[in-house]
Design a protein around this motif. Structure first.
Motif, PDB file in Angstrom:
ATOM      1  N   LYS A 262       0.827  -1.205   0.027  1.00 63.64           N
ATOM      2  CA  LYS A 262      -0.111   0.017   0.084  1.00 63.64           C
ATOM      3  C   LYS A 262       0.863   1.200   0.132  1.00 63.64           C
ATOM      4  O   LYS A 262       0.300   2.422   0.112  1.00 63.64           O
ATOM      5  CB  LYS A 262      -0.997   0.166   1.032  1.00 63.64           C
ATOM      6  N   GLY A 263       2.188   1.011  -0.030  1.00 66.90           N
ATOM      7  CA  GLY A 263       3.149   2.210  -0.085  1.00 66.90           C
ATOM      8  C   GLY A 263       3.226   3.062  -1.444  1.00 66.90           C
ATOM      9  O   GLY A 263       2.349   2.686  -2.377  1.00 66.90           O
ATOM     10  N   ARG A 264       4.252   3.675  -1.620  1.00 69.61           N
ATOM     11  CA  ARG A 264       4.561   4.582  -2.678  1.00 69.61           C
ATOM     12  C   ARG A 264       5.523   3.539  -3.767  1.00 69.61           C
ATOM     13  O   ARG A 264       6.396   3.248  -3.241  1.00 69.61           O
ATOM     14  CB  ARG A 264       5.179   6.117  -2.355  1.00 69.61           C
ATOM     15  N   ARG A 265       4.999   3.900  -5.101  1.00 69.56           N
ATOM     16  CA  ARG A 265       5.699   3.025  -6.015  1.00 69.56           C
ATOM     17  C   ARG A 265       5.728   3.743  -7.339  1.00 69.56           C
ATOM     18  O   ARG A 265       4.831   4.464  -7.643  1.00 69.56           O
ATOM     19  CB  ARG A 265       5.287   1.704  -6.068  1.00 69.56           C
ATOM     20  N   TYR A 266       7.030   3.825  -8.061  1.00 68.36           N
ATOM     21  CA  TYR A 266       6.866   4.353  -9.206  1.00 68.36           C
ATOM     22  C   TYR A 266       7.479   3.660 -10.372  1.00 68.36           C
ATOM     23  O   TYR A 266       8.539   2.846 -10.022  1.00 68.36           O
ATOM     24  CB  TYR A 266       7.807   5.821  -9.173  1.00 68.36           C
ATOM     25  N   ASP A 267       6.739   3.768 -11.570  1.00 68.61           N
ATOM     26  CA  ASP A 267       7.625   3.003 -12.719  1.00 68.61           C
ATOM     27  C   ASP A 267       8.432   4.224 -13.306  1.00 68.61           C
ATOM     28  O   ASP A 267       8.079   4.848 -14.232  1.00 68.61           O
ATOM     29  CB  ASP A 267       6.360   2.611 -13.429  1.00 68.61           C
ATOM     30  N   THR A 268       9.731   3.895 -13.213  1.00 67.51           N
ATOM     31  CA  THR A 268      10.450   4.941 -13.720  1.00 67.51           C
ATOM     32  C   THR A 268      10.736   4.785 -15.136  1.00 67.51           C
ATOM     33  O   THR A 268      11.149   5.820 -15.819  1.00 67.51           O
ATOM     34  CB  THR A 268      11.810   5.198 -13.050  1.00 67.51           C
ATOM     35  N   GLY A 269      10.125   4.032 -15.820  1.00 61.31           N
ATOM     36  CA  GLY A 269      10.188   3.784 -17.200  1.00 61.31           C
ATOM     37  C   GLY A 269       9.131   4.044 -17.775  1.00 61.31           C
ATOM     38  O   GLY A 269       8.765   4.633 -19.239  1.00 61.31           O
ATOM     39  N   ASP A 270       8.167   4.801 -17.161  1.00 53.13           N
ATOM     40  CA  ASP A 270       6.956   5.786 -17.645  1.00 53.13           C
ATOM     41  C   ASP A 270       7.149   7.151 -17.416  1.00 53.13           C
ATOM     42  O   ASP A 270       7.469   7.585 -16.250  1.00 53.13           O
ATOM     43  CB  ASP A 270       5.748   5.293 -16.983  1.00 53.13           C
ATOM     44  N   ARG A 271       6.979   8.083 -18.437  1.00 52.82           N
ATOM     45  CA  ARG A 271       7.518   9.400 -17.950  1.00 52.82           C
ATOM     46  C   ARG A 271       6.600  10.081 -17.019  1.00 52.82           C
ATOM     47  O   ARG A 271       7.174  11.201 -16.426  1.00 52.82           O
ATOM     48  CB  ARG A 271       7.361  10.125 -19.575  1.00 52.82           C
ATOM     49  N   GLY A 272       5.514   9.944 -17.192  1.00 52.36           N
ATOM     50  CA  GLY A 272       4.527  10.521 -16.057  1.00 52.36           C
ATOM     51  C   GLY A 272       5.010  10.185 -14.555  1.00 52.36           C
ATOM     52  O   GLY A 272       5.269  10.989 -13.758  1.00 52.36           O
ATOM     53  N   ASP A 273       5.122   8.878 -14.405  1.00 45.72           N
ATOM     54  CA  ASP A 273       5.665   8.193 -12.880  1.00 45.72           C
ATOM     55  C   ASP A 273       7.003   8.794 -12.865  1.00 45.72           C
ATOM     56  O   ASP A 273       7.402   8.827 -11.539  1.00 45.72           O
ATOM     57  CB  ASP A 273       5.747   6.858 -13.103  1.00 45.72           C
ATOM     58  N   TYR A 274       7.874   8.735 -13.744  1.00 45.90           N
ATOM     59  CA  TYR A 274       9.132   9.251 -13.527  1.00 45.90           C
ATOM     60  C   TYR A 274       9.058  10.704 -12.669  1.00 45.90           C
ATOM     61  O   TYR A 274       9.860  11.086 -11.834  1.00 45.90           O
ATOM     62  CB  TYR A 274       9.851   9.187 -14.819  1.00 45.90           C
ATOM     63  N   LEU A 275       8.367  11.654 -13.763  1.00 43.04           N
ATOM     64  CA  LEU A 275       8.236  12.873 -13.079  1.00 43.04           C
ATOM     65  C   LEU A 275       7.828  13.012 -11.564  1.00 43.04           C
ATOM     66  O   LEU A 275       8.286  13.739 -10.598  1.00 43.04           O
ATOM     67  CB  LEU A 275       7.576  13.978 -14.077  1.00 43.04           C
ATOM     68  N   ARG A 276       6.593  12.103 -11.437  1.00 37.80           N
ATOM     69  CA  ARG A 276       6.168  12.218  -9.883  1.00 37.80           C
ATOM     70  C   ARG A 276       7.311  11.662  -9.058  1.00 37.80           C
ATOM     71  O   ARG A 276       7.115  12.259  -7.867  1.00 37.80           O
ATOM     72  CB  ARG A 276       5.018  11.308 -10.034  1.00 37.80           C
ATOM     73  N   ALA A 277       7.957  10.871  -9.354  1.00 37.99           N
ATOM     74  CA  ALA A 277       9.066  10.234  -8.461  1.00 37.99           C
ATOM     75  C   ALA A 277      10.086  11.225  -8.024  1.00 37.99           C
ATOM     76  O   ALA A 277      10.285  11.659  -6.846  1.00 37.99           O
ATOM     77  CB  ALA A 277       9.704   8.854  -9.060  1.00 37.99           C
ATOM     78  N   ILE A 278      10.501  11.921  -9.196  1.00 37.24           N
ATOM     79  CA  ILE A 278      11.468  13.007  -8.937  1.00 37.24           C
ATOM     80  C   ILE A 278      10.877  14.072  -8.001  1.00 37.24           C
ATOM     81  O   ILE A 278      11.568  14.747  -6.925  1.00 37.24           O
ATOM     82  CB  ILE A 278      12.002  13.651 -10.227  1.00 37.24           C
ATOM     83  N   VAL A 279       9.546  14.739  -8.168  1.00 39.10           N
ATOM     84  CA  VAL A 279       9.035  15.675  -7.538  1.00 39.10           C
ATOM     85  C   VAL A 279       8.979  15.292  -6.032  1.00 39.10           C
ATOM     86  O   VAL A 279       9.204  16.136  -5.028  1.00 39.10           O
ATOM     87  CB  VAL A 279       7.766  16.367  -8.167  1.00 39.10           C
ATOM     88  N   ARG A 280       8.172  14.158  -5.892  1.00 42.39           N
ATOM     89  CA  ARG A 280       8.090  13.812  -4.353  1.00 42.39           C
ATOM     90  C   ARG A 280       9.483  13.371  -3.634  1.00 42.39           C
ATOM     91  O   ARG A 280       9.379  13.973  -2.461  1.00 42.39           O
ATOM     92  CB  ARG A 280       7.315  12.406  -4.476  1.00 42.39           C
TER      93      ARG A 280
END
Ligand code: UTP
Length: 304
Positions: A262-280
């Motif tokens: 239930k935690g936070r997870r990012y697919d860094t191969g996807d451009r949107g998720d990659y941006l979210r990972a960086i900002v967060r």
């Protein structure tokens, strides 16, 4: 007695990180650079993944690489020229950062050759892994370091044997992007028994909203199955298809369980998720966070 217990439950110490995919969703950035090397704040995505393996007690890491993957090997190796330049300047902080990635774990590499799919990448690890259970961490899947998952998966594998997948509930319109699990409850709130698996189903055919995310703890019987697994969806040898065989017949290699994350997870191969990972992650950094957050606040209120 102790020897017997050790034999039936060998301590899981090996992590396999498949990082040989083509990364087509991130072209042109990934034309000559592996997607796993794209920086998330100031570390390549793959370093978070190796750090996660080490934090879960896995100090033997095998990376499955392909063409264009030299930077991955270099990143986890010493860089004497850079180190001596920083040493001469007396820049101890940056020197420590440079050395950290080469001191993390015992790194091994195997080349996949043709990227024939995730299942095939895992099979390339068979000679290194041998007859032990092992973990698989996808190189482009970033689990927030504050939400540990792998340790719990290892515990569940040690308790039940067989294999363990990581599951996350996703919205129905997202399920076609993932492997999807049919599940039954167990006595434990965060653990389910997996009764079937299907790779990237249409929304109407999905047996649940549980998506498989990029962490696995697998029994060694997976290798025998992968050797005979035919190419599936997308013409690739799918790990999900091999796991489906395990889930369908426990006698083959024990049960398949799922740990619900239930935690936070990012697919860094996807451009949107990659941006979210960086900002967060940038917002929450002690050094960069305060400045970045106040800039972000004014950007959002004044310009969006
Ligand atoms: P993806 O499904 O993200 O595929 O692989 P991909 O080719 O890397 O990326 P796109 O879809 O073209 O953008 C999931 C994981 O499996 C690895 C990838 O490196 C990634 O970590 N993989 C995939 C391999 O190691 N070998 C393969 O043949 C396929």
């Amino acid at each position: 007695m102790v020897a017997h217990m050790t034999q039936s439950h060998p301590r899981i110490s090996k992590a396999v990180i498949p990082a040989a995919g083509l990364g087509t969703r991130f072209l042109p950035a990934t034309k000559a650079t592996p997607k796993e090397m794209l920086p998330v704040v100031d570390k390549p995505a793959i370093q978070y993944v190796v750090e996660e393996a080490v934090a879960a007690g896995l100090d033997d890491v095998l990376m499955v690489t392909g063409r264009n993957k030299r930077p991955l090997e270099d990143h986890f190796d010493r860089n004497y020229e850079l180190e001596s330049a920083l040493e001469k300047k007396g820049d101890v902080d940056r020197l420590a950062k440079v050395r950290q990635s080469s001191d993390l774990a015992t790194m091994h590499y195997v080349r996949q050759g043709d990227p024939k799919g995730l299942g095939h990448a895992v099979l390339c690890a068979a000679p290194h892994v041998g007859q032990e259970p092992f973990a698989v961490l996808l190189g482009d899947d970033l689990i927030d370091p504050r939400d540990p998952l792998l340790k719990r998966m290892i515990e569940v594998q040690e308790q039940h044997g067989g294999s363990v997948v990581a599951l996350m509930e996703v919205a129905p319109e997202q399920i076609h992007l993932y492997g999807c699990a049919a599940v039954e409850g167990t006595g434990e709130a965060d653990v389910v028994k997996v009764t079937g698996l299907v790779e990237k189903p249409d929304r109407a055919d999905a047996p649940s909203s549980y998506a498989i995310i990029g962490r696995y703890v697998l029994g060694p019987s997976i290798f025998g199955i992968l050797r005979t697994t035919e190419p599936g969806r997308g013409g690739e040898i799918q790990l999900t298809d091999a796991l489906q065989q395990l889930a369908a017949d426990e006698k083959v290699g024990g049960p398949v369980h799922g740990v619900v994350f239930k935690g936070r997870r990012y697919d860094t191969g996807d451009r949107g998720d990659y941006l979210r990972a960086i900002v967060r992650l940038a917002c929450e950094r002690e050094d960069l966070g305060p400045d970045f957050r106040s800039w972000l606040r004014s950007y959002v209120t004044e310009e969006l």
